[in-house]
Design an enzyme around this catalytic site. Structure first.
Site, PDB file in Angstrom:
ATOM      1  N   LYS A 196      34.183  44.860  37.960  1.00 14.24           N
ATOM      2  CA  LYS A 196      35.394  44.680  38.770  1.00 14.24           C
ATOM      3  C   LYS A 196      36.638  44.638  37.892  1.00 14.24           C
ATOM      4  O   LYS A 196      37.610  45.337  38.157  1.00 14.24           O
ATOM      5  CB  LYS A 196      35.323  43.378  39.583  1.00 14.24           C
ATOM      6  N   ARG A 215      35.400  35.624  48.321  1.00 16.19           N
ATOM      7  CA  ARG A 215      34.047  35.492  47.816  1.00 16.19           C
ATOM      8  C   ARG A 215      33.163  34.683  48.765  1.00 16.19           C
ATOM      9  O   ARG A 215      31.992  34.464  48.479  1.00 16.19           O
ATOM     10  CB  ARG A 215      34.105  34.785  46.465  1.00 16.19           C
ATOM     11  N   ARG A 250      28.593  40.966  27.279  1.00 17.26           N
ATOM     12  CA  ARG A 250      30.043  40.961  27.501  1.00 17.26           C
ATOM     13  C   ARG A 250      30.762  39.993  26.565  1.00 17.26           C
ATOM     14  O   ARG A 250      30.298  38.896  26.289  1.00 17.26           O
ATOM     15  CB  ARG A 250      30.340  40.559  28.948  1.00 17.26           C
ATOM     16  N   ARG A 268      32.306  34.495  27.147  1.00 17.21           N
ATOM     17  CA  ARG A 268      32.718  33.557  28.186  1.00 17.21           C
ATOM     18  C   ARG A 268      31.645  32.487  28.316  1.00 17.21           C
ATOM     19  O   ARG A 268      30.463  32.787  28.292  1.00 17.21           O
ATOM     20  CB  ARG A 268      32.822  34.298  29.522  1.00 17.21           C
ATOM     21  N   ARG A 270      24.971  32.235  38.965  1.00 18.81           N
ATOM     22  CA  ARG A 270      26.129  32.925  39.549  1.00 18.81           C
ATOM     23  C   ARG A 270      25.677  34.117  40.383  1.00 18.81           C
ATOM     24  O   ARG A 270      26.230  34.381  41.446  1.00 18.81           O
ATOM     25  CB  ARG A 270      27.099  33.346  38.439  1.00 18.81           C
TER      26      ARG A 270
HETATM   27  P1  ADP Z   1      32.606  36.623  37.802  1.00 17.51           P
HETATM   28  O1  ADP Z   1      32.818  37.652  38.886  1.00 17.51           O
HETATM   29  O2  ADP Z   1      31.865  37.173  36.649  1.00 17.51           O
HETATM   30  O3  ADP Z   1      32.065  35.319  38.322  1.00 17.51           O
HETATM   31  P2  ADP Z   1      35.406  35.881  37.721  1.00 17.51           P
HETATM   32  O4  ADP Z   1      36.297  35.977  36.559  1.00 17.51           O
HETATM   33  O5  ADP Z   1      35.727  36.666  38.935  1.00 17.51           O
HETATM   34  O6  ADP Z   1      33.977  36.259  37.158  1.00 17.51           O
HETATM   35  O7  ADP Z   1      35.255  34.345  38.170  1.00 17.51           O
HETATM   36  C1  ADP Z   1      34.961  33.320  37.256  1.00 17.51           C
HETATM   37  C2  ADP Z   1      34.777  31.983  37.985  1.00 17.51           C
HETATM   38  O8  ADP Z   1      35.989  31.634  38.674  1.00 17.51           O
HETATM   39  C3  ADP Z   1      33.719  31.984  39.082  1.00 17.51           C
HETATM   40  O9  ADP Z   1      32.441  31.739  38.582  1.00 17.51           O
HETATM   41  C4  ADP Z   1      34.216  30.822  39.958  1.00 17.51           C
HETATM   42  O10 ADP Z   1      33.936  29.574  39.397  1.00 17.51           O
HETATM   43  C5  ADP Z   1      35.718  31.003  39.928  1.00 17.51           C
HETATM   44  N1  ADP Z   1      36.210  31.872  41.014  1.00 17.51           N
HETATM   45  C6  ADP Z   1      36.879  33.044  40.872  1.00 17.51           C
HETATM   46  N2  ADP Z   1      37.198  33.596  42.077  1.00 17.51           N
HETATM   47  C7  ADP Z   1      36.715  32.735  43.017  1.00 17.51           C
HETATM   48  C8  ADP Z   1      36.714  32.721  44.436  1.00 17.51           C
HETATM   49  N3  ADP Z   1      37.291  33.696  45.162  1.00 17.51           N
HETATM   50  N4  ADP Z   1      36.102  31.684  45.054  1.00 17.51           N
HETATM   51  C9  ADP Z   1      35.544  30.683  44.379  1.00 17.51           C
HETATM   52  N5  ADP Z   1      35.498  30.626  43.038  1.00 17.51           N
HETATM   53  C10 ADP Z   1      36.087  31.632  42.343  1.00 17.51           C
END
Ligand code: ADP
Ligand code: ZN
Length: 229
Positions: free
Chosen positions: A16, A92, A129, A163, A174
């Protein structure tokens, strides 16, 4: 003419962030990654960061009310309704999608790009990553495409690191949250005729080209370039 309203949905490691970086380079649509906003908050120890850190450290979703706080702030700060946007990692949960619909009434979003890739592939990608440690930069690397100089960001010179939530125990948690809470959104947008599924197992260039072609096929963008401004 108002700007394009796009969502990108996909498992962790589906690409993404990489796809959004390509869109943002080519088109003048604001790119908003809720994950990047939260990581920056934690790194800078902002008030938001202090409230989200425990969830992020545990590899859990941040509660919907905190997510909506930052999304509402983006809508207040920037004219996203007319400029359009590219949301990466939001919505999400079904609840977040409902709240976004309400913000965008009556039309909603234009299209949702679903980056489709097998779980075994993303598990490998996530363990490979590496990211720039400066949350304002956010450049993405991997063991197979490292920065030019040993683990120093090509773009800003900060150290490139893993990360915290990309360690193996957290990755599985996750991914299972994705299946439970986020995957149900796909059928919702499909029913509305807005879902564009792209094979995300190929190279970032191919994924970008496929996404552009699909958007062009729906008259949402010109395949070769200039669209959307
Ligand atoms: P990934 O898709 O690999 O989880 P992101 O950078 O999109 O990585 O998100 C990292 C973390 O940020 C998630 O694991 C969560 O804790 C939080 N997060 C991000 N976007 C959301 C969302 N829309 N709703 C809830 N938590 C979120
Ligand atoms: Zn950097």
């Amino acid at each position: 003419m108002r700007g394009l309203r796009l969502l990108i949905i996909g498992k962790q490691g589906s690409g993404k962030g990489t796809l959004c970086a390509k869109f943002a380079l080519r088109f003048a649509i604001p790119h908003i990654s809720t994950g990047e906003v939260f990581r920056a908050g934690v790194a800078n120890k902002t008030e938001l960061g202090l409230r989200t850190k425990a969830f992020m450290d545990a590899g859990e979703l941040v509660p919907d009310d905190l997510v909506m706080e930052i999304v509402n702030e983006f809508f207040n700060r920037d004219d996203l309704r007319s400029r359009g946007f590219l949301f990466d990692g939001f919505p999400r949960t079904v609840n977040q999608a409902d709240l976004l619909d309400r913000l965008l009434e009556p039309e909603g979003v234009d299209a949702v790009i679903n980056l489709d890739v097998a779980t075994e592939i993303v598990i490998e990608r996530l363990s490979f990553r590496r990211i720039c440690s400066d949350p304002n930069c956010g450049a993405i690397y991997s063991l197979t495409s490292p920065p030019k100089v040993k683990w120093v960001c090509d773009r800003c010179g900060s150290p490139v690191v893993q990360r915290d939530d990309d360690r193996e125990e957290m990755i599985l948690k996750r991914l299972s949250d994705y299946e439970k809470m986020t995957a149900p959104l796909l059928s919702r947008y499909d029913r509305l005729g807005k879902l564009i599924t792209v094979d995300a197992s190929c190279s970032p260039e191919e994924v970008f080209a496929d996404a552009l072609e699909e958007l062009a096929g729906r008259a949402l963008m010109q395949a070769g370039g200039a669209g959307s401004r």
